[in-house]
Scaffold this motif. Structure first.
Motif, PDB file in Angstrom:
ATOM      1  N   ASN A  33      36.647  43.727  41.069  1.00 10.61           N
ATOM      2  CA  ASN A  33      35.866  42.662  40.441  1.00 10.61           C
ATOM      3  C   ASN A  33      35.466  41.560  41.406  1.00 10.61           C
ATOM      4  OD1 ASN A  33      35.830  43.769  37.808  1.00 10.61           O
ATOM      5  ND2 ASN A  33      37.916  43.041  37.450  1.00 10.61           N
ATOM      6  N   GLU A  81      43.744  37.678  41.615  1.00 11.52           N
ATOM      7  CA  GLU A  81      43.684  37.402  40.186  1.00 11.52           C
ATOM      8  C   GLU A  81      42.811  38.394  39.422  1.00 11.52           C
ATOM      9  OE1 GLU A  81      45.490  35.413  38.594  1.00 11.52           O
ATOM     10  OE2 GLU A  81      46.305  34.114  40.136  1.00 11.52           O
ATOM     11  N   LEU A  82      41.735  38.879  40.043  1.00  5.65           N
ATOM     12  CA  LEU A  82      40.780  39.733  39.336  1.00  5.65           C
ATOM     13  C   LEU A  82      40.850  41.199  39.756  1.00  5.65           C
ATOM     14  CD1 LEU A  82      39.583  36.804  38.900  1.00  5.65           C
ATOM     15  CD2 LEU A  82      37.341  37.905  38.837  1.00  5.65           C
ATOM     16  N   LYS A 136      40.375  32.032  35.253  1.00  6.45           N
ATOM     17  CA  LYS A 136      40.978  32.113  36.584  1.00  6.45           C
ATOM     18  C   LYS A 136      39.951  31.812  37.675  1.00  6.45           C
ATOM     19  CE  LYS A 136      44.564  35.414  35.189  1.00  6.45           C
ATOM     20  NZ  LYS A 136      45.025  36.824  35.232  1.00  6.45           N
ATOM     21  N   GLN A 154      39.939  36.068  32.743  1.00  9.95           N
ATOM     22  CA  GLN A 154      39.522  36.162  34.142  1.00  9.95           C
ATOM     23  C   GLN A 154      38.475  35.093  34.475  1.00  9.95           C
ATOM     24  OE1 GLN A 154      38.366  40.238  34.948  1.00  9.95           O
ATOM     25  NE2 GLN A 154      40.496  40.859  35.292  1.00  9.95           N
ATOM     26  N   PRO A 180      34.073  39.248  36.253  1.00 11.21           N
ATOM     27  CA  PRO A 180      35.201  39.234  35.319  1.00 11.21           C
ATOM     28  C   PRO A 180      34.946  40.122  34.111  1.00 11.21           C
ATOM     29  CG  PRO A 180      33.954  37.194  35.176  1.00 11.21           C
ATOM     30  CD  PRO A 180      33.434  37.929  36.369  1.00 11.21           C
TER      31      PRO A 180
END
Length: 465
Positions: free
Chosen positions: A18, A13-14, A56, A53, A48
């Protein structure tokens, strides 16, 4: 579900850039600036870059039942960012954009990772300033400052962080994004949730955007150094200045231990034979500054002190650099530095100063006291060695007595450092049983799964046991 799976989900997701998971890197996030607290290595650190983010991260944390610890620069002094239960440390340092300086509305809109000094550097181009000025202004972030409701050197005249926060964007423990407040000077719509999240220490939500009030920079200022042969004279002068209806921009104190240590460290010409010094700055329009400075000088002399004025900006900066050097200078004397934060009504400042001197004597400890005397916020700093358990036992006894004394004088446990881990056990002394239940109900309502910065301020687990 495993930690490895959670880390993989975060990477998806990141992005790999990150997510920090190497053991040697995680150690750097196991502590903050607070002494005499256990370290705890997190399972993963995320950095993030935007609010999406952050959402998430929270949703993955909920999925894998992992706590989330918001963190700025880690300069807080209450253990507020120590990940006591492992899990995810969420660093906001990449969310570091000043989104807007709005001179028409006297506001700034910033992300939480903006350094406070960077905001002031941007605001001064418009003839404006952001007054809150914690000692770590060059490194502390806006998000951390709001979460801790930090104070600082200009709190006496200009107030603390909460007096400047007008609006917030916050990610809740549910993963929802909410916005409260805004640029309007007046806003009494519903409960004051801007104030609730300000000073909540990351336990109720993750701050992702901040609107703050700016003010015009003062036209003139005069900076003075006053010396006294005894602590009582310095304390009485503080009360006398306020009693004379002068509210300085800054009114700081350093006791003999601090003065001697700072002078040995910084060589700025402080009088090492003084029992205490006051650093005083009045500001405003030139005529008022002149009048207030004369009043300050008269009060100092009436209380047995002497006073001198900085003749130029170079001398002024030298004096304030001495004050900002107090903590780093004291920290050089012994391996462990316990910087406390006890606040009393201004009328009790002399009583508190004398009590601190007595506590140091009775517990056989070196205590250097400095702080924001004008608003009653003192920083007794105990110099010790954590490897000496007998000494640390005396330190903990002294700390407990410091806070009992402050409360007995009508004060509070914290003027600006917050509660975190360090003062959590003392909080019932001030809040009482009913007050503690209110705090727990607020936490339960906004974070029922105890996801956000657990172990700080209040414990929900105790009620579930």
């Amino acid at each position: 579900m495993s930690i490895a799976q959670a880390i993989e989900a975060l990477r998806r997701e990141l992005g790999d850039e990150n997510v920090i998971a190497a053991a040697e890197d995680l150690f750097c996030y196991s502590y903050d600036a607070t002494a005499d607290l256990p370290e705890q290595i997190p399972d993963v650190v995320v950095t993030p870059e935007n609010v999406d983010q952050v959402v998430k991260v929270v949703k993955i944390a909920r999925q894998f039942h992992l706590p989330v610890y918001p963190r700025g620069s880690g300069t807080n002094l209450s253990g507020g960012t120590v990940p006591v239960k492992g899990g995810i440390v969420l660093s906001t340092l990449k969310m570091n954009r000043i989104l807007e300086i709005d001179p028409s509305n006297l506001t700034a809109t910033v992300q939480p990772g903006v350094i406070i000094q960077d905001l002031n550097n941007a605001a001064v181009q418009y003839g404006l300033i952001y007054p809150p000025d914690p000692g770590t202004v060059a490194t502390a972030t806006m998000g951390g400052s709001v979460a801790e409701c930090s104070g600082g050197l200009r709190g006496l005249k200009y107030g603390v962080t909460r007096h400047y926060v007008m609006g917030l964007e916050v990610v809740l423990a549910s993963g929802e994004v909410v916005r409260y407040g805004g640029k309007t000077v007046k806003n009494v719509t519903g409960y004051d949730l801007v104030r609730l999240f300000t000073g909540s220490e990351g336990t109720l939500g993750i701050i992702t955007e901040i609107i703050v009030r700016l003010i015009p920079a003062p036209q003139a200022r005069e900076t003075m150094l006053a010396g006294f042969n005894d602590l009582a004279g310095a304390g009485n002068a503080v009360a006398g200045i306020i009693g004379a209806k002068v509210i300085p921009a800054t009114l700081e104190i350093m006791d003999r231990v601090t003065v001697e240590t700072v002078e040995n460290y910084a060589r700025v010409g402080l009088p090492t034979d003084a029992a205490a010094v006051l650093l005083i700055e009045v500001d405003g329009i030139p005529e008022v500054v002149k009048s207030e400075a004369e009043t300050v000088k008269r009060v100092v002399v009436q209380n047995g002190g002497w006073i001198k004025t900085a003749e130029n900006d170079e001398e002024r900066e030298k004096l304030w650099s001495a004050r900002r050097a107090a903590l780093p200078a004291l920290a050089r004397r012994k391996p462990t530095t316990i910087l406390e934060d006890a606040t009393v009504p201004r009328s009790k400042i002399t009583d508190m100063l004398l009590a601190l001197e007595d506590i140091g004597r009775r517990y056989n400890l070196v205590i250097g006291t400095f702080g924001h005397a004008g608003d009653g916020n003192l920083h007794p700093t105990i110099l010790a060695d954590a490897r000496d358990e007998e000494e640390m036992k005396r330190v903990r006894g002294a700390v407990e007595e410091i806070f009992r004394t402050a409360l007995n004088l009508g004060g509070t446990l914290s003027g600006e450092h917050g509660i975190g881990i360090a003062k959590k056990k003392f909080l019932p002394w001030e809040a009482g049983n009913a007050g503690m239940q209110v705090l727990k109900k607020i936490k339960q309502a906004l974070d029922p799964d105890n996801l956000l910065n657990p172990g700080k301020i209040v414990d929900l687990e105790e009620d579930r046991a």
